[in-house]
Design an enzyme around this catalytic site. Structure first.
Site, mmCIF file in Angstrom:
data_model
loop_
_atom_site.group_PDB
_atom_site.id
_atom_site.type_symbol
_atom_site.label_atom_id
_atom_site.label_comp_id
_atom_site.label_asym_id
_atom_site.label_seq_id
_atom_site.Cartn_x
_atom_site.Cartn_y
_atom_site.Cartn_z
ATOM 1 N N LYS A 137 52.055 6.574 -23.796
ATOM 2 C CA LYS A 137 50.678 6.101 -23.560
ATOM 3 C C LYS A 137 50.284 6.056 -22.082
ATOM 4 O O LYS A 137 49.104 6.162 -21.752
ATOM 5 C CB LYS A 137 50.491 4.701 -24.158
ATOM 6 N N THR A 156 59.706 -12.365 -17.749
ATOM 7 C CA THR A 156 59.715 -12.031 -16.323
ATOM 8 C C THR A 156 58.378 -12.447 -15.720
ATOM 9 O O THR A 156 57.335 -11.829 -15.997
ATOM 10 C CB THR A 156 59.933 -10.510 -16.143
ATOM 11 N N GLY A 200 49.976 -7.297 -37.481
ATOM 12 C CA GLY A 200 49.234 -6.289 -36.716
ATOM 13 C C GLY A 200 48.711 -5.107 -37.522
ATOM 14 O O GLY A 200 48.238 -4.127 -36.933
#
Ligand code: ATR
Length: 288
Positions: free
Chosen positions: A73, A159, A252
């Protein structure tokens, strides 16, 4: 499937790796068949070092449109003649539309989620939202929140630096402090309230169905709506934990359907009726 594939069939497809289990052919071929549009959609497995040659080859073969999935993508953006402004900001394209000289890239993932939330009756305008994960999929979700007028996003990621980078991009684009980056483990710092939470990490994806990004039931008491962008399994552990605390949950699958419908509409310059969309959703549910 199409009643007939013939010399006049328009060809569209999905590039990615792997693509063997994709539900996109079912979406597009069902819509074509229901609308009487002579279009055939298939998958093309493309290696990472062949993305550019694949896009140029697709253009040479007169392919009308492509979807792009993991892991291409972002990389595909180097092979396009034009990119929609919002897709450029998101930094990923999942839909390519044939134009003069090549393909123009769009992102319909954020449109897919936005349509899903509307269909599920989960309003986010003016609300505070929690997003788990700050990877590629999360970028589209965060930009969608900005576009839909969300008040604040608590963006939780393992993170912190990645969340900070994404927050800076979204806040700059919309010119207001929407996204608050946080460490995943800092969820206890979120003010008490009832939030819609969108889960964008790969944690809980089959076969790792016993995992959730946050296991503590206390976190799930903060949620009124819990949307996972994963649809395999149909109910993720994240959804189960949220349901146990009384939240409304969704997977989803609708996001997948509606991103596909948005791509289909771009390629064919048509509107796919709600009735056909609902019929195709049933087919997807049966296929899972
Ligand atoms: P995608 O394109 O599907 O979003 P990605 O860009 O690789 O995939 O992002 C994966 C997301 O899941 C990230 O937010 C990642 O957190 P980090 O930024 O800290 O890597 C998160 N993620 C993946 N595995 C994780 C794990 N075991 N624990 C916590 N977060 C995880």
């Amino acid at each position: 499937m199409q009643a007939e594939v013939n010399a006049k069939s328009k060809v569209c497809g999905l590039i990615g790796n792997p693509v063997g289990h994709s539900l996109s052919p079912l979406i597009h071929n069902s819509v074509s068949s229901k609308m009487g549009i002579n279009l055939v959609y298939t998958t093309f497995q493309v290696e990472s070092d062949s993305v550019d040659v694949a896009i140029k080859g697709a253009y040479a073969l007169n392919i009308a449109g492509l979807n792009v999935t993991v892991p291409h993508k972002v990389a595909v953006m180097n092979s396009l003649v034009d990119i929609d402004e919002f897709a450029k900001e998101i930094g990923a394209c999942n839909t390519l539309v044939r134009v003069e000289g090549g393909y123009k890239g769009y992102n319909t993932d954020y449109i897919g989620l936005s349509r899903q939330l509307a269909k599920e009756n989960i309003p986010i305008k003016g609300e505070d939202v929690i997003i788990l994960g700050a990877g590629g999929a999360s970028r589209a979700v965060n930009f969608m929140c900005g576009l839909e007028g969300v008040n604040k996003v608590y963006l939780l990621n393992r993170t912190l630096e990645t969340a900070e980078g994404l927050a800076a991009d979204v806040n700059k684009y919309f010119g207001r402090n929407i996204v608050v980056p946080m460490r995943l483990s800092d969820y206890k710092r979120i003010p008490k309230g009832k939030y819609t939470c969108i889960q964008t990490t790969s944690i809980g994806l089959s076969p790792n169905v016993d995992l959730a990004p946050i296991e503590d039931p206390e976190f799930y008491k903060l949620l009124k709506n819990a949307v996972d962008i994963i649809f395999n399994p149909v109910e993720t552990k994240f959804m189960k934990l949220a349901k146990e605390q009384g939240a409304k949950t969704a997977n989803g699958l609708k996001m997948l359907l509606y991103q596909g419908i948005a791509a289909y509409e771009l390629w064919n310059n048509v509107i796919v009726s709600d009735e056909i969309q609902d019929e195709v959703l049933k087919l997807l549910e049966e296929a899972l």
